[in-house]
Design a protein around this motif. Structure first.
Motif: not given
Length: 681
Positions: A235-239, A374-383, A385-392
């Protein structure tokens, strides 16, 4: 490595002398991991093409692969010598468990002896090991493997007289039973718990089809689950799926097939997961629902990306045109801005009180924008981007939704954006304890016929698809690629079929009921006389040219191994070895025939008999080659020399005397013209 000087302990030396000699010997004479890097704390080498790492880091301080604190001195000297010594004897591809044991031993030495010195090891230190093992290694399998390495280290210290009086210590951590392959009741129960029933999976299909009339929550979460049912996935892959994740491509037959651009977790690689034809419409519908539901959230994320720190003044705001970003908001304007219904700004909400105090008792669009960003972007460590590879980017994420989008009591925040968690999805499908009323099943009246609770977590779909694929005969490599697994061996963790069923399928694959002779030869299965059309009990012998029909229980071979012209040798169409060998023999006999013809022309005595013999032999060989290469003869067919082309001497005599009417005369044979090409040189 016989030319390497190795350490040998001496009983007349003290423990300290043995230790120092051991360290010096390893440092000067062993070249594993290099001979000039002793002072470095991160060693590496290669076993074949795989990189092997020995990082001498401590557990006592936080660390990662690039930033770490080394083991304490003088223990680190022993650790380096021990690793060099062990790797010289056994160059393994992974030293993880060795290093875990060394780090645990260092910590136990400090706790039990007050310093990290291997010479201080005693029963008190050993008594500390169990606590350290459980604190550092939560996984039972890891404890078992590191415990085995610890036992080897302690035995080494005792044997090499570094700690001659050390009490015996045996690995107390047993190997965990692999319940995925265990055949006992416990194993069966484990597989049963992981494997959902077809009834449960069909309930997902049912609620997916009815979701448009059940509400946005049902639409969203059933769409998420539907994507998990089209290919084995986490399921985590869908995010990390983008809105344009679908890919259409023609296959070899020219038919368009649907795939999903997917990045598998746990060392998996980006790939296209192809969707079964029957699921294509479902996947398209699921993606369209998620795109529609998440569109406002993606627009809000795009605004935040392009206007960092600025409040998104949306359609629900009630401030007049031209309202200053720095003017104080009234309670009505504030509530409209963030979709709340507070009675006053002077309430006890912690974040609101803090925001008001930081801005002199007032809240403006500017201060509110900085807080919300700050509230909403801190949920995304790579803001952004949603993925660590910064593709999406978040503004492209398929599963993005607004805050309170599915909440029954709170208003949806029009400017917000968020991604769900695996727990959020599971809460809608797992009826368990107090969470049962939160599920889609309870809310919309779905239940099992048995009345039992439905505990269908997201990983169940992965187990269900993998098991059904195994049961359907999908190849292991194909399944591993489809599921995005790093190793083919990982398939077995998701194969929840009973062991008896696996064994039956293996037997069916090995010995198909309708297996022909060729298939039996390939699988090294005994060939019976009946398989080659001979009414005899027992098994025939497979030779390099085909199948020998001779019954050795009655009479020894009368052909003395001359199989090429033997009537009891049958060839099998598709048996590549026989065709290859026959063609080689053809070349050899052809050369011998040419020489015999030449000798006959020169008047060499007896050459004419050799010409006849070679012609007879090459005719047999070429006839069999012709039949084996005949496209009209199916694979696995049993091929014999036609008797009318090679009657036995007895039948020839009977025919000459007119006593055997069933034997065709050569003139009566309907021989095609090209048959005589067999006779040509």
């Amino acid at each position: 490595m016989t030319n390497v000087v190795r350490f040998k302990a001496k009983s007349e030396w003290t423990a300290e002398q043995n230790l120092q000699t051991f360290i010096e010997n390893c440092r000067k004479h062993l070249i594993a991991f290099g001979s000039d890097n002793w002072l470095e704390n991160n060693w590496s080498t290669y076993k074949h093409t795989r990189k092997v790492i020995a990082r001498f880091s401590t557990n006592l301080k936080p660390s990662n692969s690039y930033h770490f604190e080394p083991l304490s001195s003088p223990f680190i000297e022993f650790a380096k010598a021990y690793i060099k010594n062990v790797y010289t004897d056994n160059p393994v591809s992974n030293l993880q468990r060795h290093m875990e044991a060394i780090r645990i031993l260092e910590e136990a030495l400090i706790l039990g002896a007050g310093e990290a010195d291997i010479l201080r090891i005693d029963g008190t230190v050993l008594a500390r090991l169990n606590d350290v093992f459980h604190r550092q290694l939560s996984d039972a399998t890891a404890r078992n493997k590191a415990g085995y390495q610890m036992e080897l280290i302690l035995n080494f210290c005792r044997k090499q007289l570094i700690a001659p009086g050390l009490p015996e210590w045996s690995n107390p951590y047993p190997k965990e039973k692999d319940l995925t392959i265990a055949v006992d009741e416990e194993g069966n129960e484990c597989r049963k718990d992981k494997m959902p029933t077809n009834e449960e999976m069909m309930l997902v299909a049912d609620i997916f089809s009815k979701a448009p009339v059940l509400g946005i929550e049902a639409e969203y979460f059933t769409a998420v689950f539907a994507l998990l049912m089209c290919a084995p996935s986490r399921c985590s892959e869908e995010f990390e799926l983008p809105v344009n994740c679908l890919e259409w491509e023609e296959n070899r037959a020219g038919v368009e097939k649907l795939g999903i651009r997917w990045v598998a977790a746990k060392k998996g690689k980006a790939k296209i997961k192809w969707v079964p034809t029957e699921m294509e419409d479902v996947v398209v519908e699921a993606v369209e629902r998620l795109k529609r539901i998440g569109k406002p959230a993606r627009e809000a994320a795009k605004f935040a990306e392009e206007n960092p720190g600025q409040f998104n003044i949306h359609s629900g705001c009630i401030t007049p045109a031209g309202f200053s970003l720095d003017d104080a908001l009234s309670i009505e304007q504030f509530n409209a801005a963030i979709s709340t219904d507070y009675a006053s700004l002077d309430n006890n909400v912690i974040w609101l009180t803090k925001l008001r105090d930081e801005n002199n008792g007032n809240i403006s669009y500017r201060s509110l924008g900085a807080h919300e960003y700050q509230k909403y972007t801190r949920k995304f460590p790579n803001w952004p981007y949603v993925d660590k590879n910064k593709n999406v980017k978040a503004s492209e994420a398929l599963l993005l939704h607004r805050e309170n989008e599915f909440h029954a009591d709170f208003n949806t925040r029009g400017f917000s954006f968020s991604l769900p968690t695996v727990n959020h999805v599971n809460d809608r499908f797992v009826e368990k304890d107090a969470k049962g009323d939160r599920t889609l099943w309870a809310k919309h009246g779905f239940s099992l016929k048995s009345g039992e609770s439905i505990e269908l977590n997201t990983h169940c779909a992965r187990h269900w698809l993998s098991t059904m694929s195994e049961d359907g005969g999908m190849g292991e490599l194909h399944l591993a690629n489809w599921a995005g697994r790093a190793q083919v061996s990982d398939n077995r963790k998701y194969d929840n079929r009973p062991e008896a069923q696996k064994a039956e399928q293996t037997a069916e694959l090995m010995i198909p009921e309708d297996a022909n002779v060729l298939e039996k030869i390939k699988h090294r299965i005994p060939i019976s006389f009946v398989d080659v059309g001979k009414d005899l009990p027992g098994s025939a012998i497979v030779t390099e040219l085909g199948i020998c029909e001779h019954d050795y229980a009655i009479l020894p071979c009368q052909s003395n191994g001359d199989c090429e012209t033997c009537k009891e040798l049958v060839c099998i169409k598709g048996f590549s070895d026989s065709l290859k060998i026959l063609k080689k023999r053809e070349t050899e006999v052809k050369a011998q025939l040419s020489k015999a013809i030449k000798d006959e022309g020169a008047g060499v005595f007896g050459a004419d008999r050799w010409v006849s013999s070679h012609i007879w032999r090459i005719t047999h060989i070429r006839t069999k080659i012709s039949l084996l290469e005949n496209e009209n003869i199916p694979e696995g067919a049993v091929i014999r020399m036609p008797e009318e082309y090679d009657p036995s001497p007895v039948k020839e005599m009977l025919r000459d005397k007119g006593l055997a009417n069933d034997i065709k005369q050569p003139a009566d044979l309907d021989v095609p013209d090209d048959i005589f090409k067999i006779m040509e040189l």
